[in-house]
Design a protein around this motif. Structure first.
Motif, PDB file in Angstrom:
ATOM      1  N   ILE A 101       0.986  -1.194   0.128  1.00  0.00           N
ATOM      2  CA  ILE A 101      -0.034   0.110  -0.009  1.00  0.00           C
ATOM      3  C   ILE A 101       0.885   1.068  -0.060  1.00  0.00           C
ATOM      4  N   THR A 148      -2.104  -7.694   0.391  1.00  0.00           N
ATOM      5  CA  THR A 148      -1.421  -6.364   0.641  1.00  0.00           C
ATOM      6  C   THR A 148      -0.649  -6.285   1.994  1.00  0.00           C
ATOM      7  N   ASP A 150       1.183  -3.031   4.400  1.00  0.00           N
ATOM      8  CA  ASP A 150       1.515  -1.893   4.814  1.00  0.00           C
ATOM      9  C   ASP A 150       2.375  -1.800   6.312  1.00  0.00           C
ATOM     10  N   LYS A 159      -6.439   1.266   4.787  1.00  0.00           N
ATOM     11  CA  LYS A 159      -6.500  -0.094   4.154  1.00  0.00           C
ATOM     12  C   LYS A 159      -7.755  -0.336   3.191  1.00  0.00           C
ATOM     13  N   THR A 162      -7.813   0.834  -0.245  1.00  0.00           N
ATOM     14  CA  THR A 162      -7.239   0.318  -1.304  1.00  0.00           C
ATOM     15  C   THR A 162      -8.315  -0.823  -2.232  1.00  0.00           C
TER      16      THR A 162
END
Length: 234
Positions: A101, A148, A150, A159, A162
């Motif tokens: 991300i 994903t 981060d 989040k 996304t």
């Protein structure tokens, strides 16, 4: 102290020593601040807008410098531990691609993918008036699954932002992974929205590790726990 793997404990100390995890000092006795509960003078402002006594970066952990207070070999060891710890989260996940991300872990996600032999996509930030400028860059097909990454989760809002650009390309989210769960409701937000979530380590464990290793003071440890307790009570 919350039980964590030895490698994760070493990772936390390394991230602190590299300046990627930090704590501010609590106000001294008799100091008057504008808001005793969340004084801007002594807290760090997060992307979520919350004022926090500690912060997590990880934007610079993929590079090394002799200007840091620890040897380059220790910096390399910390990066390797981070890549390995993130990779362990993926061992039981089904996915076609990784995606960091933007922008804190865009570089890190590439290193994780390289270490595992995985495919990695990246998300464009901003817009360009020239060249090929799809929102999601990489080779993929609609219907595939993306895990994903981060650096940190606070309230979960970033989040969920996304989801839309990935869905617009026909991609599904397999997991939301983070290095640090600040334990401030983000996990619950993401899971309530129907997504799976995993973290390398939680902030409560980080507080205890750094106190045990003598990296933070008793005052910093106590203030950080008071902050977390306040949030949990809200």
């Amino acid at each position: 102290m919350a039980e964590v793997k030895p490698d994760v404990q070493e990772l936390v100390v390394g991230l602190y020593d590299m300046g990627e995890i930090g704590y501010v000092d609590p106000p001294g006795e008799g100091v008057v601040v504008e808001d005793p509960a969340y004084p801007e003078e002594v807290f760090r402002k997060l992307k979520s807008g919350r004022m926090s006594p500690h912060y997590v970066g990880l934007r610079n952990v993929t590079s090394f410098s002799e200007s840091l207070p620890i040897p380059i070999e220790q910096q390399k060891r910390t990066r390797d531990l981070l890549i390995a710890s993130c990779g362990e989260l993926l061992d039981d996940q089904d996915y076609n691609h990784l995606l960091g991300i933007p922008q804190a872990v865009t570089c890190l996600s590439g290193l994780i993918a390289q270490a595992r032999g995985d495919s990695v996509l990246w998300m464009r930030v901003g817009s360009k008036s020239y060249g090929v400028h799809e929102a999601i860059q990489g080779n993929y097909e609609a219907g595939e699954w993306v895990s994903t990454f981060d650096n940190v989760i606070t309230d979960g809002a970033t989040k969920l932002e996304t989801v839309e650009p990935l869905a617009a390309e026909g991609l599904n989210i397999a997991y939301f992974n983070v290095v640090v769960d600040r334990e401030e409701g983000g996990r619950e937000t993401v899971e309530a929205a129907g997504y799976d979530f995993a973290a390398v380590v939680g902030m409560g464990a980080i507080n205890d590790i750094l106190r045990e290793e003598g990296r933070i003071t008793e005052e910093q440890w106590g203030w950080a726990n008071e902050y977390r307790a306040r949030l949990m009570a809200e």
